[in-house]
Design a protein around this motif. Structure first.
Motif: not given
Ligand code: NAP
Ligand code: 8YV
Length: 318
Positions: A227-232, A250-254, A272-277
């Motif tokens: 999971v990345n909620v830091a910086r790209g 397995g997967g990534a939530g970005l 298998n990824v969740t993407l948010q702007p």
């Protein structure tokens, strides 16, 4: 008396605009349009508002000889050239703490959504596949996992606070060990190897650039979730895509990306990824609190030349 001139980089809320317009002559600067700023306008600017995505480049700072304060609408200020700001005695403030809960909730949301395949199964239902093809495959569960937090600061601690109901074993990595009951890893790859979930919440900038590289991603492994909620740029996006394509992750939530708002086509196509702007803090309530603090810092500066929440590099400047 004329009002001091404030350079406004990026979008702010109507509530913020109302406040700053009462104290400043506001000069909006659309992103990437530094060249449109006339020299005589640039010279009268003493204050600026910017945000994480745009920051304040050295080129722009050099064009503002009378700049005294930058109020950053957000906690992360990696886009501001701090070495130059300190050298010139420009005070920089940001908005710590008021967004901790929202961003921590977002991190948990991205983990759960990715683990339980929320985006893919939402599409499955909408596309009529449930009726046509029956039940989709089982997912892995979210209880009793080892969750690693990369960057156990203000937001990292708020993420840790949310994990006990999931029965999680909480581990963390940062440059220094913290006074917390969670297990510390001084090596990020070793921590990733021990984790089911790795949540990134460090600042951006040169020190953390691609700190989550191919080795770390592969250590997390084929069942692991990143999971990345830091910086790209904290995460090597090319290595991430490759690992996901070859099922080595397995997967990534970005929530954040290397070249926002551009998101690689390969990621968009993956189930298998969740993407948010980049909306970790983007709720009405939290943006109101961040906006208030951004404006309060400017009001305080107008009153006595200090700010309420300076960035650490400026703590001794007032
Ligand atoms: P913070 O309190 O300063 O915490 C940052 C943590 O990162 C600290 O624990 C620090 O510990 C660790 N760290 C710093 N450099 C590191 C390195 N090179 N390697 C490993 N760990 C490192 O900051 P915060 O308020 O929690 O915010 C963190 C960041 O989240 C912000 O800077 C911003 O980039 C991001 N953010 C994103 C959103 C979003 O919308 N997605 C919203 C808010 C914030 P040590 O000093 O011991 O290393
Ligand atoms: C915002 C953020 O996206 O605070 C930060 O560091 O990344 C976010 O809260 C941004 O700064 C909006 O102004």
């Amino acid at each position: 008396m004329s009002k001091p001139a404030l350079l406004l980089i990026g979008e702010i809320t109507p509530r913020m605009r109302e406040r700053i317009e009462s104290d400043f002559e506001v000069i909006p600067l659309p992103r990437d349009e530094t060249d449109t700023l006339a020299d005589d306008t640039a010279k009268k600017i003493t204050a600026a508002i910017t945000f994480g995505g745009a920051g304040l480049t050295p080129e722009l700072m050099d064009r503002l000889p009378n700049l005294k304060i930058v109020s950053n609408y957000g906690v992360g200020y990696d886009g501001i050239d701090m070495a130059r700001a300190v050298e010139r005695g420009i005070l920089v403030s940001h908005t710590p703490d008021v967004l901790n809960d929202e961003v921590a909730n977002t991190a948990i949301l991205l983990w759960l959504a990715t683990a339980r395949k929320l985006p893919a199964y939402d599409t499955y239902v909408r596309a009529g596949r449930w009726e046509r093809d029956g039940n989709p495959p089982l997912t892995r569960g979210t209880q009793g996992r080892t969750v690693g937090i990369l960057g156990l600061g203000r937001i990292g601690l708020a993420i840790a606070d949310r994990l006990p109901p999931f029965g999680a074993r909480i581990v963390y990595h940062s440059r220094r060990r913290k006074d917390v009951p969670h297990e510390y890893f001084d090596n990020l790859t070793d921590m990733a190897r021990a984790c089911d979930v790795l949540i990134c919440i460090t600042p951006g900038g040169a020190e953390t650039h691609h700190i989550v590289n191919a080795e770390v991603i592969e250590a997390l492994g084929p069942e692991g979730i990143l999971v990345n909620v830091a910086r790209g740029p904290v995460l090597d996006e090319t290595a991430l895509i490759e690992a996901l394509e070859h099922k080595r992750l397995g997967g990534a939530g970005l929530d954040v990306f290397e070249n926002e708002p551009h998101v690689p086509t390969a990621l968009r196509a993956m189930e298998n990824v969740t993407l948010q702007p980049h909306v970790g803090s983007a709720t009405v309530e939290t943006r109101a609190a961040m906006g208030d603090l951004t404006c309060d810092n400017l009001s305080q500066w107008l009153k006595d030349g200090t700010v309420l929440t300076p960035v650490p590099e400026c703590a001794n400047m007032q």
